[in-house]
Design an enzyme around this catalytic site. Structure first.
Site, mmCIF file in Angstrom:
data_model
loop_
_atom_site.group_PDB
_atom_site.id
_atom_site.type_symbol
_atom_site.label_atom_id
_atom_site.label_comp_id
_atom_site.label_asym_id
_atom_site.label_seq_id
_atom_site.Cartn_x
_atom_site.Cartn_y
_atom_site.Cartn_z
ATOM 1 N N ASN A 314 0.840 -1.198 0.000
ATOM 2 C CA ASN A 314 0.000 0.000 0.000
ATOM 3 C C ASN A 314 0.881 1.257 0.000
ATOM 4 O O ASN A 314 0.711 2.176 0.808
ATOM 5 C CB ASN A 314 -0.938 0.007 1.213
ATOM 6 C CG ASN A 314 -2.211 0.785 0.942
ATOM 7 O OD1 ASN A 314 -2.389 1.366 -0.131
ATOM 8 N ND2 ASN A 314 -3.099 0.827 1.920
ATOM 9 N N HIS A 350 -9.896 3.667 7.302
ATOM 10 C CA HIS A 350 -10.352 2.381 6.795
ATOM 11 C C HIS A 350 -11.770 2.048 7.238
ATOM 12 O O HIS A 350 -12.502 1.368 6.510
ATOM 13 C CB HIS A 350 -9.406 1.261 7.252
ATOM 14 C CG HIS A 350 -8.185 1.121 6.401
ATOM 15 N ND1 HIS A 350 -7.003 1.767 6.672
ATOM 16 C CD2 HIS A 350 -7.968 0.406 5.266
ATOM 17 C CE1 HIS A 350 -6.104 1.454 5.757
ATOM 18 N NE2 HIS A 350 -6.658 0.632 4.888
#
Length: 472
Positions: A314, A350
């Site tokens: 990521n 998230h």
């Protein structure tokens, strides 16, 4: 109908199939963009093309809820008109975008089961728009900071430019993050082939990432048939012995990464095809296509530390967090506190499920424990207690890699399973090994360092002094 049929055939959700189809659609769209019909268009019409295509993809997946993305862009654009370039604009963008995302998570949690929804592209847009406001703020300073020169915006962006930046089909669904300045450079033709002025020579590089991404997704699907998430919650799993459960968690976690790696590789390939990811040439004069890379495959697979893992996984999101959150917290005067705040924001970004917060707490604990352990390891080598090279060294590297994958898989349990009533029983079943191991290292490392003399350094000083006396 196609997505529903494929979902039934593959045993997956319709939302997941729609997402994959949308990502693969990026390839014919990229080739369409490379055609003279689109590539030679003026920048304004290219923005229109990206907005029309990107919004259509979102609408296919999420219907009228796609309007939330337009609403976000509109509010931030109006704010830039009124007070762009001020500290207030930065605070407003961060609070507004994050609050909008949190509310989306909250209402979705209260209405249906967690899954693929319009909050997913909103998650990407939250960082993208917040970054634009930061970049415009940096661009208005008398002296632009050195680490902001590649992204700072001297001129206020237009509404159509911001919409194109958000709805660019290569990054609207799952990212990666890229700055508005890079997007504008791309649309203005700065990454075109220098000889012809046409599309760059990036087809081969883009298709290579596609093939690699498909391979990762295929491996994930095969292993998931035999080791699905549900197995770790089954009575059969809890009846296994400690080592067997640890081994299955390790294998499950390694495979869980395959899904993310595959999706990001497929996405990256379509971006490379358009030319957006151009990153200059290396020392050999070879063109680089890694500016939008979200995964460093070789480093991820061969890395032997948490630091290697974090630098390889990521990538663009981690860079965004470092640039716009971590480095902006210098006023706190504490690197650890800045790291803690950054990881909390990353977890909040998230979602609201407890598993995200547990995952990033474990990341903080495990990375700090690793730093402590490395200091002990270096002290042991300096004192001559550990050999450098040889079979014993290779055994140590294999063990270290297995421990790394297990601990990261342990943290991923919370990230993937989300709710504490799903991941906590699994933690109980392995006696919270993912906590105990790094916690013990944190406690014992200072004691071990104090017991191990730095003999090589001391001996080196004595030898040097002896040489000086002899010469005198």
């Amino acid at each position: 109908m196609v997505a529903a049929s494929l979902a039934s055939l593959l045993g997956s959700s319709e939302g997941a199939i729609k997402l994959l189809l949308s990502l693969f659609l990026g390839y014919p769209l990229a080739f369409l963009y490379r055609s003279p019909l689109v590539y030679r268009l003026p920048p304004a019409l290219k923005h229109v093309f990206f907005v029309a295509v990107g919004f259509s993809i979102c609408y296919y997946n999420f219907g009228a809820d796609s309007a939330h993305l337009v609403a976000n862009v509109t509010v931030i654009y109006l704010m830039l008109l009124l007070c762009g370039g001020t500290k207030f604009s930065v605070i407003f963008a961060l609070v507004f975008n994050t609050s909008y995302l949190i509310l989306a998570y909250y209402f979705q949690m209260s209405t249906y089961e967690f899954g693929i929804s319009w909050s997913m592209p909103l998650c990407v847009v939250t960082l993208r728009l917040t970054g634009v406001v930061f970049d415009y703020y940096d661009g208005q300073k008398k002296e632009i900071p050195a680490d902001a020169k590649e992204s700072a915006l001297v001129e206020r962006p237009g509404y159509l430019e911001m919409l194109g930046h958000v709805f660019f089909f290569g990054g609207v669904m799952v990212g990666p993050q890229f700055t508005l300045k890079r997007y504008l450079s791309f649309v203005n033709g700065e990454f075109s082939d220098k000889r012809t002025g046409g599309p760059p020579n990036s087809v081969s590089a883009g298709l290579q990432r596609l093939i690699l991404g498909v391979a990762y997704i295929f491996v994930f699907q095969i292993i998931a048939l035999y080791l699905p998430d549900s197995y770790l919650e089954s009575p059969e799993f809890f009846q296994l012995g400690f080592l067997s459960k640890c081994a299955l968690i390790l294998l499950w976690g390694k495979n869980a990464l395959h899904k993310y790696v595959g999706v990001w590789l497929v996405t990256e390939g379509s971006i490379i095809l358009t030319g957006m990811s151009y990153n200059g040439v290396n020392e050999l004069g070879v063109e680089q296509w890694d500016a939008c890379k979200n995964i460093r495959v070789w480093h991820l697979e061969s890395g032997e530390s948490f630091a290697d893992f974090i630098r390889s996984f990521n990538v663009n999101t981690n860079q965004w967090m470092s640039r716009y959150i971590f480095k902006r917290l210098r006023f706190l005067g504490s690197k650890t506190l800045s790291q803690l705040v950054t990881l909390f924001y990353l977890a909040l970004w998230h979602g609201l499920q407890s598993g995200y917060y547990m995952c990033f707490f474990l990341e903080l604990l495990q990375t700090n424990a690793e730093t402590q352990w490395q200091s002990v390891f270096k002290r042991c080598q300096a004192a001559g207690y550990l050999p450098e090279g040889g079979p014993l060294s290779w055994v140590g590297r294999v063990v270290r890699k297995l421990v790394l994958v297990f601990l990261w898989s342990y943290a991923l349990l919370g990230f993937v399973l989300h709710e504490y009533n799903r991941w906590l029983p699994i933690y109980h079943s392995v006696y919270h090994a993912g906590f105990v191991v790094p916690a013990l290292v944190m406690v014992l490392a200072p004691v071990l360092r104090s017991l191990i003399p730095a003999q090589s350094q001391t001996n080196g000083v004595h030898v040097e002094k002896a040489k000086v006396k002899k010469e005198l």
